[in-house]
Design a protein around this motif. Structure first.
Motif, PDB file in Angstrom:
ATOM      1  N   SER A  66       0.830  -1.223   0.000  1.00  0.00           N
ATOM      2  CA  SER A  66       0.000   0.000   0.000  1.00  0.00           C
ATOM      3  C   SER A  66       0.855   1.259   0.000  1.00  0.00           C
ATOM      4  O   SER A  66       0.723   2.126   0.865  1.00  0.00           O
ATOM      5  CB  SER A  66      -0.950   0.003   1.192  1.00  0.00           C
ATOM      6  N   LEU A  67       1.729   1.362  -0.992  1.00  0.00           N
ATOM      7  CA  LEU A  67       2.670   2.484  -1.098  1.00  0.00           C
ATOM      8  C   LEU A  67       1.963   3.745  -1.584  1.00  0.00           C
ATOM      9  O   LEU A  67       1.192   3.709  -2.538  1.00  0.00           O
ATOM     10  CB  LEU A  67       3.801   2.122  -2.064  1.00  0.00           C
ATOM     11  N   ARG A  68       2.269   4.827  -0.909  1.00  0.00           N
ATOM     12  CA  ARG A  68       1.810   6.150  -1.334  1.00  0.00           C
ATOM     13  C   ARG A  68       2.996   7.083  -1.198  1.00  0.00           C
ATOM     14  O   ARG A  68       3.718   7.036  -0.201  1.00  0.00           O
ATOM     15  CB  ARG A  68       0.655   6.636  -0.476  1.00  0.00           C
ATOM     16  N   ILE A  69       3.195   7.931  -2.198  1.00  0.00           N
ATOM     17  CA  ILE A  69       4.254   8.939  -2.144  1.00  0.00           C
ATOM     18  C   ILE A  69       3.630  10.297  -2.410  1.00  0.00           C
ATOM     19  O   ILE A  69       2.928  10.481  -3.401  1.00  0.00           O
ATOM     20  CB  ILE A  69       5.374   8.639  -3.168  1.00  0.00           C
ATOM     21  N   PHE A 103       9.949  14.088  -0.264  1.00  0.00           N
ATOM     22  CA  PHE A 103       8.790  13.225  -0.417  1.00  0.00           C
ATOM     23  C   PHE A 103       8.427  12.604   0.924  1.00  0.00           C
ATOM     24  O   PHE A 103       9.302  12.302   1.730  1.00  0.00           O
ATOM     25  CB  PHE A 103       9.089  12.070  -1.388  1.00  0.00           C
ATOM     26  N   GLN A 104       7.135  12.386   1.120  1.00  0.00           N
ATOM     27  CA  GLN A 104       6.669  11.522   2.193  1.00  0.00           C
ATOM     28  C   GLN A 104       6.416  10.178   1.526  1.00  0.00           C
ATOM     29  O   GLN A 104       5.602  10.071   0.606  1.00  0.00           O
ATOM     30  CB  GLN A 104       5.359  12.045   2.809  1.00  0.00           C
ATOM     31  N   ILE A 120       4.819   6.897   7.857  1.00  0.00           N
ATOM     32  CA  ILE A 120       5.350   7.941   6.977  1.00  0.00           C
ATOM     33  C   ILE A 120       6.828   8.177   7.265  1.00  0.00           C
ATOM     34  O   ILE A 120       7.202   8.458   8.409  1.00  0.00           O
ATOM     35  CB  ILE A 120       4.591   9.267   7.165  1.00  0.00           C
ATOM     36  N   ASP A 121       7.663   8.053   6.229  1.00  0.00           N
ATOM     37  CA  ASP A 121       9.069   8.447   6.300  1.00  0.00           C
ATOM     38  C   ASP A 121       9.279   9.593   5.315  1.00  0.00           C
ATOM     39  O   ASP A 121       8.730   9.572   4.207  1.00  0.00           O
ATOM     40  CB  ASP A 121       9.997   7.285   5.943  1.00  0.00           C
ATOM     41  N   THR A 122      10.066  10.586   5.709  1.00  0.00           N
ATOM     42  CA  THR A 122      10.331  11.743   4.858  1.00  0.00           C
ATOM     43  C   THR A 122      11.743  11.636   4.304  1.00  0.00           C
ATOM     44  O   THR A 122      12.700  11.486   5.057  1.00  0.00           O
ATOM     45  CB  THR A 122      10.154  13.056   5.644  1.00  0.00           C
ATOM     46  N   ASN A 149      21.257  12.324  -0.325  1.00  0.00           N
ATOM     47  CA  ASN A 149      19.888  12.124   0.122  1.00  0.00           C
ATOM     48  C   ASN A 149      19.900  12.133   1.637  1.00  0.00           C
ATOM     49  O   ASN A 149      20.930  11.928   2.258  1.00  0.00           O
ATOM     50  CB  ASN A 149      19.315  10.809  -0.425  1.00  0.00           C
ATOM     51  N   SER A 150      18.749  12.386   2.201  1.00  0.00           N
ATOM     52  CA  SER A 150      18.662  12.339   3.658  1.00  0.00           C
ATOM     53  C   SER A 150      17.282  11.844   4.057  1.00  0.00           C
ATOM     54  O   SER A 150      16.281  12.185   3.442  1.00  0.00           O
ATOM     55  CB  SER A 150      18.947  13.712   4.279  1.00  0.00           C
ATOM     56  N   LEU A 151      17.279  11.027   5.084  1.00  0.00           N
ATOM     57  CA  LEU A 151      16.056  10.473   5.643  1.00  0.00           C
ATOM     58  C   LEU A 151      15.835  11.134   6.998  1.00  0.00           C
ATOM     59  O   LEU A 151      16.720  11.126   7.857  1.00  0.00           O
ATOM     60  CB  LEU A 151      16.200   8.957   5.805  1.00  0.00           C
ATOM     61  N   THR A 152      14.663  11.724   7.183  1.00  0.00           N
ATOM     62  CA  THR A 152      14.335  12.334   8.465  1.00  0.00           C
ATOM     63  C   THR A 152      14.101  11.224   9.478  1.00  0.00           C
ATOM     64  O   THR A 152      13.288  10.334   9.266  1.00  0.00           O
ATOM     65  CB  THR A 152      13.077  13.220   8.344  1.00  0.00           C
ATOM     66  N   SER A 153      14.847  11.284  10.550  1.00  0.00           N
ATOM     67  CA  SER A 153      14.770  10.250  11.581  1.00  0.00           C
ATOM     68  C   SER A 153      13.551  10.460  12.453  1.00  0.00           C
ATOM     69  O   SER A 153      13.224  11.582  12.837  1.00  0.00           O
ATOM     70  CB  SER A 153      16.032  10.328  12.435  1.00  0.00           C
ATOM     71  N   ASP A 154      12.840   9.359  12.724  1.00  0.00           N
ATOM     72  CA  ASP A 154      11.726   9.410  13.672  1.00  0.00           C
ATOM     73  C   ASP A 154      11.747   8.132  14.500  1.00  0.00           C
ATOM     74  O   ASP A 154      12.666   7.321  14.371  1.00  0.00           O
ATOM     75  CB  ASP A 154      10.382   9.643  12.964  1.00  0.00           C
ATOM     76  N   THR A 155      10.768   7.943  15.343  1.00  0.00           N
ATOM     77  CA  THR A 155      10.768   6.782  16.241  1.00  0.00           C
ATOM     78  C   THR A 155      10.381   5.479  15.554  1.00  0.00           C
ATOM     79  O   THR A 155      10.572   4.408  16.121  1.00  0.00           O
ATOM     80  CB  THR A 155       9.794   7.020  17.417  1.00  0.00           C
ATOM     81  N   ASP A 156       9.848   5.574  14.327  1.00  0.00           N
ATOM     82  CA  ASP A 156       9.363   4.370  13.653  1.00  0.00           C
ATOM     83  C   ASP A 156       9.698   4.377  12.160  1.00  0.00           C
ATOM     84  O   ASP A 156       8.804   4.223  11.325  1.00  0.00           O
ATOM     85  CB  ASP A 156       7.846   4.256  13.860  1.00  0.00           C
TER      86      ASP A 156
END
Length: 181
Positions: A66-69, A103-104, A120-122, A149-156
Motif C-alpha cells: 500500500s505504497l503512497r508517495i 517526499f513523504q 510515513i518516512d520523509t 539524500n537524507s532520511l528524516t529520523s523518527d521513532t518508527d
C-alpha cells in the motif's frame, strides 16, 4: 506557344508555357523547403527510478505494501504509479527549478479525509539540474546529478537504508536509488 481552352469560341483559360513552368517551379520550391515534421518523441525529462530491496538480503527486491508517495510542497499523491498499490519500484519526478525535492513515502497507506494512518518516512534528494537541448520540437529537458539524500529520523522509520547507485539521472532505463526496508 500558348495553350488555350475555349468554350463556344471564347478562350476561358490561357496559359503560356512559361506560366506552367513558373507554376511548377514554385510548387517545387515550396515542397523542397518543407522540413521534417516537428514531432517530439524523445524529449521528456527523466523520472528518478527507485527500487525497494529487502534490508536482510540486499539483492532481493521487496515490495512495499500500500505504497503512497506525496511530494512535500505539492500535497497530492504522485500520479506516476497507482496510488496505494504494492510495488517494488517507482518512478518519481524531481523539481526542475529547485536543488532538492522532498517526499513523504508511506508504507501501508490508509485513511480518509487527509488522515493518514500508514507509516510515513520523509526523504529528501539533493541534486544539480542540467538543461540539455534535445531538438527544436522538444526543446530542453532537465537531467539531474544526484548529490546526496537524507532520511528524516523518527521513532518508527520503516526505511532502513538508502543507496544512490546511479547518480546521473539522464534516462529511465536503469534504477538510480535503492531503498532498503
Amino acid at each position: 506557344m500558348s495553350i488555350k481552352f475555349s468554350m463556344v469560341g471564347r478562350p476561358v483559360y490561357s496559359f503560356g508555357i512559361s506560366s506552367i513552368g513558373l507554376l511548377l517551379l514554385f510548387v517545387f520550391i515550396v515542397i523542397s523547403a518543407c522540413e521534417k515534421d516537428d514531432i517530439c518523441v524523445d524529449g521528456d525529462t527523466p523520472l528518478l527510478i527507485i527500487r525497494f530491496y529487502d534490508a536482510a538480503d540486499s539483492v532481493t527486491l521487496k515490495s512495499v505494501a500500500s505504497l503512497r508517495i506525496i511530494g512535500i510542497g505539492n500535497g497530492e499523491p504522485l500520479t506516476t504509479f497507482t496510488d496505494r498499490s504494492s510495488r517494488d519500484s517507482v518512478a518519481i519526478p524531481l523539481r526542475i527549478n529547485e536543488a532538492n525535492t522532498q517526499f513523504q513515502i508511506i508504507l501501508n497507506s490508509d485513511g480518509e479525509d487527509n488522515t493518514e494512518t500508514g507509516n510515513i518516512d520523509t526523504l529528501q534528494f539533493n541534486y544539480e539540474t542540467n538543461e540539455v537541448f534535445v531538438s527544436r520540437a522538444c526543446g530542453f529537458v532537465a537531467n539531474y546529478e544526484l548529490a546526496s539524500n537524507s532520511l528524516t529520523s523518527d521513532t518508527d522509520n520503516w526505511i532502513q537504508g538508502i543507496e544512490i547507485i546511479n547518480a546521473a539521472v539522464t534516462s529511465q532505463v536503469n534504477a538510480h536509488v535503492k531503498i532498503f526496508h
